[in-house]
Scaffold this motif. Structure first.
Motif, PDB file in Angstrom:
ATOM      1  N   ASP A   1       5.911 -50.104  20.385  1.00 43.13           N
ATOM      2  CA  ASP A   1       6.680 -50.351  19.060  1.00 43.13           C
ATOM      3  C   ASP A   1       8.038 -49.282  19.280  1.00 43.13           C
ATOM      4  O   ASP A   1       7.928 -48.920  20.486  1.00 43.13           O
ATOM      5  CB  ASP A   1       5.705 -49.996  18.058  1.00 43.13           C
TER       6      ASP A   1
ATOM      7  N   GLN B   1      10.756 -54.620  12.304  1.00 42.73           N
ATOM      8  CA  GLN B   1       9.937 -56.072  11.300  1.00 42.73           C
ATOM      9  C   GLN B   1       9.025 -56.442  12.386  1.00 42.73           C
ATOM     10  O   GLN B   1      10.146 -57.124  13.034  1.00 42.73           O
ATOM     11  CB  GLN B   1      10.760 -56.024  10.070  1.00 42.73           C
TER      12      GLN B   1
ATOM     13  N   GLY C   1      11.096 -46.120   3.059  1.00 43.76           N
ATOM     14  CA  GLY C   1      11.117 -46.089   4.382  1.00 43.76           C
ATOM     15  C   GLY C   1      12.858 -45.908   4.431  1.00 43.76           C
ATOM     16  O   GLY C   1      12.991 -44.577   4.637  1.00 43.76           O
TER      17      GLY C   1
ATOM     18  N   ILE D   1       6.668 -40.382   9.303  1.00 48.94           N
ATOM     19  CA  ILE D   1       6.355 -41.591   9.074  1.00 48.94           C
ATOM     20  C   ILE D   1       5.796 -41.218   8.040  1.00 48.94           C
ATOM     21  O   ILE D   1       6.106 -40.238   7.336  1.00 48.94           O
ATOM     22  CB  ILE D   1       4.130 -41.257   9.781  1.00 48.94           C
TER      23      ILE D   1
ATOM     24  N   ALA E   1      -0.162 -47.020  13.384  1.00 48.00           N
ATOM     25  CA  ALA E   1       1.200 -47.395  12.718  1.00 48.00           C
ATOM     26  C   ALA E   1       1.982 -48.873  12.715  1.00 48.00           C
ATOM     27  O   ALA E   1       1.430 -49.967  13.451  1.00 48.00           O
ATOM     28  CB  ALA E   1       2.739 -47.352  14.075  1.00 48.00           C
TER      29      ALA E   1
ATOM     30  N   GLN F   1       9.747 -50.276  11.089  1.00 44.86           N
ATOM     31  CA  GLN F   1      10.310 -48.966  11.271  1.00 44.86           C
ATOM     32  C   GLN F   1      11.839 -48.198  11.005  1.00 44.86           C
ATOM     33  O   GLN F   1      12.622 -49.612  11.696  1.00 44.86           O
ATOM     34  CB  GLN F   1       9.930 -49.524  12.956  1.00 44.86           C
TER      35      GLN F   1
ATOM     36  N   THR G   1       4.997 -51.606  10.229  1.00 43.69           N
ATOM     37  CA  THR G   1       6.238 -51.873  10.617  1.00 43.69           C
ATOM     38  C   THR G   1       6.611 -52.832   8.923  1.00 43.69           C
ATOM     39  O   THR G   1       5.163 -52.324   7.882  1.00 43.69           O
ATOM     40  CB  THR G   1       6.889 -53.205  11.445  1.00 43.69           C
TER      41      THR G   1
ATOM     42  N   ALA H   1       9.194 -47.205  17.750  1.00 43.78           N
ATOM     43  CA  ALA H   1       9.100 -45.762  17.625  1.00 43.78           C
ATOM     44  C   ALA H   1       8.797 -44.472  18.578  1.00 43.78           C
ATOM     45  O   ALA H   1       9.178 -43.697  18.797  1.00 43.78           O
ATOM     46  CB  ALA H   1       7.742 -45.212  15.744  1.00 43.78           C
TER      47      ALA H   1
ATOM     48  N   GLY I   1      14.348 -41.059  12.583  1.00 37.01           N
ATOM     49  CA  GLY I   1      13.353 -42.754  11.888  1.00 37.01           C
ATOM     50  C   GLY I   1      12.520 -42.148  11.307  1.00 37.01           C
ATOM     51  O   GLY I   1      12.053 -41.080  11.269  1.00 37.01           O
ATOM     52  N   CYS I   2      11.550 -43.258  10.458  1.00 39.92           N
ATOM     53  CA  CYS I   2      10.744 -42.828   9.938  1.00 39.92           C
ATOM     54  C   CYS I   2      10.054 -44.583  10.408  1.00 39.92           C
ATOM     55  O   CYS I   2      10.443 -45.369  10.179  1.00 39.92           O
ATOM     56  CB  CYS I   2      10.612 -42.055   8.374  1.00 39.92           C
ATOM     57  N   ILE I   3       8.775 -44.564  10.115  1.00 40.60           N
ATOM     58  CA  ILE I   3       7.231 -45.618  10.284  1.00 40.60           C
ATOM     59  C   ILE I   3       6.859 -45.548   9.716  1.00 40.60           C
ATOM     60  O   ILE I   3       6.309 -44.796   8.488  1.00 40.60           O
ATOM     61  CB  ILE I   3       7.330 -45.983  11.772  1.00 40.60           C
TER      62      ILE I   3
END
Length: 238
Positions: A195, A110, A125, A209, A168, A172, A170, A197, A136-138
């Motif tokens: 970032d 963050q 998320g 995402i 994008a 993330q 956070t 990601a 991962g996911c953002i």
């Protein structure tokens, strides 16, 4: 089935050059420092067991003295640890990864200067990470302006389809082993990463995402602080 253990890395060690002489994470915003407002938004979800605050050396003392006691009193079931960051963002996140608990399953990154993050973004998320096979996911929001790509002379060379473009934000969120693997690959000379990601993209990991929020903006320029104070005044007036 037990929920995964989540550690948050709050990146607050940047030099904030576009903010002028203001130390943006420590500036007062509605009666508390920006970084405290950010961390409180994360802590309110109750799904993060450890918060690692990544800070500039000169901010460590004030955070330990003035901010952490309040956080620990208000969220006694969560842990808050200050860690000195590095020169660049990637150096700072590496410092956070070195401080992870062994039992951490998911790492949430963050920006410390996103104080208007809605806590529901954390839930959204984490729910996706628990439900799907992702590295991962953002949080991200669609681009609404027309985007132009230009050459070094300022001449337009392309107008990308904005239907496929997102900004994008956070949080993330990443699986710990995936983020560690991404940071174990050295950056090539001149490679610029903005970032986390992007770090996973470099090694071919699967990152998706999920819907972000329009007010989840990062304090970058002086006018952002003015807008943030306006938003807080609007909340009071209502």
């Amino acid at each position: 089935m037990a929920r995964p253990l989540v550690t948050a890395l709050i990146a607050g060690a940047g030099r904030a050059q576009r903010m002028g002489k203001v130390n943006k994470i420590m500036v007062d915003l509605g009666g508390m420092p920006v970084i405290e407002r950010t961390v409180r938004a994360l802590a309110q979800t109750g799904r993060i067991h450890h918060h690692i605050l990544l800070l500039r050396p000169e901010d460590m003392g004030r955070v330990e003295r003035d901010i952490l006691p309040r956080l620990r009193e208000d969220f006694p079931d969560q842990t808050f640890t200050p860690v000195q960051g590095g020169e660049e963002r990637t150096d700072t996140i590496k410092k956070g990864l070195e401080a992870l608990d062994e039992d951490t399953d998911l790492v949430l990154v963050q920006d410390g200067a996103r104080p208007f993050m809605d806590p529901s973004l954390v839930d959204r998320g984490l729910d996706r990470m628990e439900a799907e096979d992702l590295d991962g996911c953002i949080a991200a929001v669609p681009v609404t302006d027309t985007i132009k790509r230009v050459n070094d002379r300022g001449e337009i060379v392309e107008t990308p389809d904005r239907a496929q473009l997102y900004r994008a934000q956070t949080p993330q969120i990443f699986r710990k082993e995936a983020l560690l693997a991404a940071y174990n690959k050295p950056l090539e000379e001149g490679e610029r990463v903005t970032d986390d990601a992007q770090m996973l993209e470099r090694i071919g990991r699967k990152v998706a995402i999920y819907p972000g929020h329009g007010q989840n903006f990062k304090l970058t320029r002086p006018e952002d602080l003015a807008y943030g104070r306006y938003l807080l005044m609007e909340d009071v007036d209502e």
